[in-house]
Design an enzyme around this catalytic site. Structure first.
Site, short mmCIF file in Angstrom:
data_model
loop_
_atom_site.label_atom_id
_atom_site.label_comp_id
_atom_site.label_asym_id
_atom_site.label_seq_id
_atom_site.Cartn_x
_atom_site.Cartn_y
_atom_site.Cartn_z
CD GLU A 173 10.42 -12.28 -24.20
OE1 GLU A 173 9.31 -11.73 -24.59
OE2 GLU A 173 10.72 -11.79 -23.12
CB CYS A 229 5.41 -12.98 -37.46
SG CYS A 229 6.39 -13.56 -36.08
CD GLU A 264 3.31 -14.94 -34.54
OE1 GLU A 264 4.26 -15.02 -33.70
OE2 GLU A 264 2.92 -13.69 -34.70
#
Lengths: 121, 121, 121, 121
Positions: free
Chosen positions: C44, C85, C55
């Site tokens: 993050e 993703c 992913e």
């Protein structure tokens, strides 16, 4: 409209932010060369990387209303713009950026001061 | 306004897209429960990952105008929404999505059909 | 390596996530056709939209190690993949996706089931 | 390892980029305090905003391998970092950034020079 007034427009719209994940409301107000003010707020998503910042909301909205890079003269933002938004300020060739800095001061500067030596593509 | 008319609004606005990198113009039109239509287009950036899709422009603009998740009833899009935008359709609890599918058909479906078994946060 | 074992590799790596803003650690493990497993976690950023999911970390890392779309056979993820993703799973032409669904079940499915009728470009 | 050598590592890995949409290959090489070099490349997606830059690939990979913000000393990049990546360089508290500038010069600088007056969260 002065840069200070533009900043106040950003402050006024910030309460519309959809920021349930960070609880950090941000407002932005872009001034077009024709005098119109286009406002934006941050819009978060449960998948954090999919969210959009206030500056980008304002500028994307301006594009949807018919403005192009070069048509926006100045922008006011309630916080220091993130790096991603600074790249947008450069792309849109905005002249003046007014925001509340980390130290609490209201600063007016240029995109190239905020993102020196950026790439051209 | 019918879903077909909403889709036509998306088609009509697509020409405003700022897509100099992909040359792929996309339009979107969101229908609020109060009857208002809020339009968006894709806005690209020289740094590709910083761009914003048409659906997100429309929805972020709706938020800046005072709408919240739950206030948008339907959306029309000129192309099949990317996965990132599908996550926004879910977040905004939109009921109906109308778009032009890869096979060229105009399809009306739901966000959960487009993004089955998504996470809650 | 079975899909269940791949999922367990994702569970094992999740603790390395850098998720100080959401406190939601996610792990992913990609299985290349040559038998190698490439792991990823979410990373993050204080500017939420700039973060990267687990992913995508795993797949970007695979590319940096020399793999291309078509070289990854399966992926295990500790949570239901976000829409963004899912678009990557499609781009990489992955065959099988195993993840823990919202109901707590370990599910194995395909990218096209998770992102039906996606666009081609 | 010198900053110049780190930059050369970035140049050497750039050919692994997956950049079918921009045809603009970028490489990055991060130097951890323990002496390890972690490489990354840009990985694009048909949905442009979902792509990942080389610097973020390198840093996300470092996190997946167990490194945290504060553990990366320097980074070399084959191009001037975009604003989004500059925000990552700040988040990871990297000390030195070496890249090929728009004018073709190899420059070594700091994240805070590249992203002055950024916000803290």
């Amino acid at each position: 409209m002065t840069d200070g007034e533009l900043y106040e427009r950003a402050v006024a719209v910030a309460g519309r932010a959809y920021a349930p994940y960070s609880s950090f409301d941000v407002g932005a107000a872009a001034l077009a060369r024709d005098g119109r003010v286009i406002e934006g707020v941050n819009v978060e998503n449960a998948a954090y990387p999919l969210g959009i910042c206030a500056e980008r909301t304002a500028l994307a909205r301006a594009v949807a209303e018919g403005y192009r890079p070069g048509d926006i003269e100045a922008i006011g933002i309630t916080a220091s713009p993130c790096g991603g938004c600074r790249q947008w300020l450069v792309e849109f060739r905005i002249e003046r950026v007014t925001y509340r800095s980390e130290s609490g001061e209201i600063v007016t500067t240029t995109p190239s001061s905020l993102l020196p030596d950026t790439f051209r593509f």
